[in-house]
Design a protein around this motif. Sequence first.
Motif, PDB file in Angstrom:
ATOM      1  N   SER A 321       0.834  -1.205   0.000  1.00  0.00           N
ATOM      2  CA  SER A 321       0.000   0.000   0.000  1.00  0.00           C
ATOM      3  C   SER A 321       0.869   1.255   0.000  1.00  0.00           C
ATOM      4  N   LEU A 322       2.006   1.216   0.699  1.00  0.00           N
ATOM      5  CA  LEU A 322       2.921   2.361   0.687  1.00  0.00           C
ATOM      6  C   LEU A 322       3.495   2.569  -0.705  1.00  0.00           C
ATOM      7  N   ALA A 327       3.510   5.641  -5.980  1.00  0.00           N
ATOM      8  CA  ALA A 327       3.162   5.689  -7.394  1.00  0.00           C
ATOM      9  C   ALA A 327       2.153   6.805  -7.679  1.00  0.00           C
ATOM     10  N   LEU A 328       1.186   6.982  -6.798  1.00  0.00           N
ATOM     11  CA  LEU A 328       0.213   8.067  -6.983  1.00  0.00           C
ATOM     12  C   LEU A 328       0.887   9.430  -6.922  1.00  0.00           C
ATOM     13  N   LEU A 329       1.815   9.592  -5.972  1.00  0.00           N
ATOM     14  CA  LEU A 329       2.526  10.866  -5.865  1.00  0.00           C
ATOM     15  C   LEU A 329       3.376  11.147  -7.102  1.00  0.00           C
ATOM     16  N   LEU A 345      -3.825   5.353   1.858  1.00  0.00           N
ATOM     17  CA  LEU A 345      -2.814   4.308   1.670  1.00  0.00           C
ATOM     18  C   LEU A 345      -1.697   4.425   2.701  1.00  0.00           C
ATOM     19  N   HIS A 346      -1.351   5.643   3.052  1.00  0.00           N
ATOM     20  CA  HIS A 346      -0.317   5.877   4.070  1.00  0.00           C
ATOM     21  C   HIS A 346      -0.776   5.345   5.433  1.00  0.00           C
ATOM     22  N   GLY A 347      -2.027   5.615   5.775  1.00  0.00           N
ATOM     23  CA  GLY A 347      -2.570   5.097   7.030  1.00  0.00           C
ATOM     24  C   GLY A 347      -2.700   3.587   7.021  1.00  0.00           C
ATOM     25  N   LEU A 348      -3.076   3.014   5.882  1.00  0.00           N
ATOM     26  CA  LEU A 348      -3.170   1.557   5.752  1.00  0.00           C
ATOM     27  C   LEU A 348      -1.807   0.908   5.963  1.00  0.00           C
ATOM     28  N   GLY A 411      13.469   1.051  -4.857  1.00  0.00           N
ATOM     29  CA  GLY A 411      14.125   0.374  -3.743  1.00  0.00           C
ATOM     30  C   GLY A 411      13.143  -0.389  -2.876  1.00  0.00           C
ATOM     31  N   LEU A 412      11.966   0.210  -2.620  1.00  0.00           N
ATOM     32  CA  LEU A 412      10.952  -0.458  -1.799  1.00  0.00           C
ATOM     33  C   LEU A 412      10.456  -1.731  -2.468  1.00  0.00           C
ATOM     34  N   LEU A 413      10.254  -1.681  -3.776  1.00  0.00           N
ATOM     35  CA  LEU A 413       9.799  -2.865  -4.508  1.00  0.00           C
ATOM     36  C   LEU A 413      10.814  -3.998  -4.399  1.00  0.00           C
TER      37      LEU A 413
END
Length: 430
Positions: A321-322, A327-329, A345-348, A411-413
């Motif tokens: 979700s992060l 990607a949206l940003l 998504l940030h809260g999720l 990097g996160l992916l």
Amino acid sequence: MYLTDRSAPAQADTEQGRRRGPGRKVAPVVLVLGSVSLITDISSEMVTAVLPLYLVTTLGFTPLVFGTLDGVYNGVSALVQLTGGHLADRVRNHKLLAGLGYGLSALCKPLLLLVSSIGALGTVLALDRTGKGLRTAPRDAMISLSTPSERQGRAFGVHRAMDTTGAMLGPLAAFFILRAATDGYDAVFGVSACVAVLGVLVLVLFVPRRGQVAHTDEAGGTAETGGTAESRPPIRVREALALLRLPRLRALAVCAALLGLTTVSDAFVYLLLQRRAGIADEWFPLLPLGTAAVFLLLAVPLGALADRVGRRAVFLAGHASLLTAYALLLWAPATPALPFLVLALHGLFYAATDGVLPAALADIVPEQLRASGLAIVGTSQALARFCCSLAFGAAWTVWGDGPALAGSAVGLLCCAAVAGMLLRPSGETR
């Protein structure tokens, strides 16, 4: 239902967890500690909500300087988490160490009224985070030790939900203070200091003394656990370090570090969202409120879900979700819905990870070393996020915000894929 497998090492007290029964009640100490965190988070989030704007807009700091200070704010706790966790286990007084941490953070809030240079601000923020580092592992150890292993996700979810209620009220308070007060930032820092003192008082008056806490037994009553300080010899440093021999704890620590290296600081997320969506400065303190609202709604359900279907799956889904928020940003059009989607998504992400990670340690770390184990994993994550803040601030300054965020997303992916393999269950799983 764990980030790794359910088969615990010989040292872990799994039989005691089974004896405690499947009672659904949350231990009283969890509710009290949740109240302390709620009050303290009102104080800390009042500051956190306005700090990025205060440093970048009012004091004129560059993204690199802000990234350095933000790294200090979020990463210095890593230098003392191990100390706080070990001392809490050694003296068997989790409340004492947690109280010292809360007290030090409360003392730092009024000091923000007196400083404006980079060095002085860095020192105050470092002291504030030192307090956070001292209190985090002992507090989470008290929650963990008061709860049967099969209910850890729910207990941490309840605590994080109460904590997040404070995280919602803090930015809201800062927003109204900035609108009403002439010297808005000074008023925010002053009110924050008063609220922080109240949180310390609740801890001192209502949290049980020493390391003893109560868990819910099969009949729905309470029973003490943890023993007395005199009943066992002091924990030595090498005993705490020996926890690193546990393969599953090492896997958790490595994964927390890998994912922390690519987790962009909340403050940067809000700054990016403000620029991307064209949000006015006066509304900026309310951005953390969106994250906190979703966190509050989902912390308990996702904690309970992790207990049932697997903490590994929920933990990795949170990072997915992060990644979607990044990607949206980066690529989504600047529509009115963009802030709501990103904040949701940030809260999720936080609801699926913040309480699930410490809950996963319940079946890995023996009770007498619980705070030390929590500190090891927490330290790896905090150090990684400290490095991420420095690197992201530097990348933003040199290449701009878009390329910096794109690098973090890639990097996160990659790190999530590696974490998924490291946390793959072995043996009996759920």
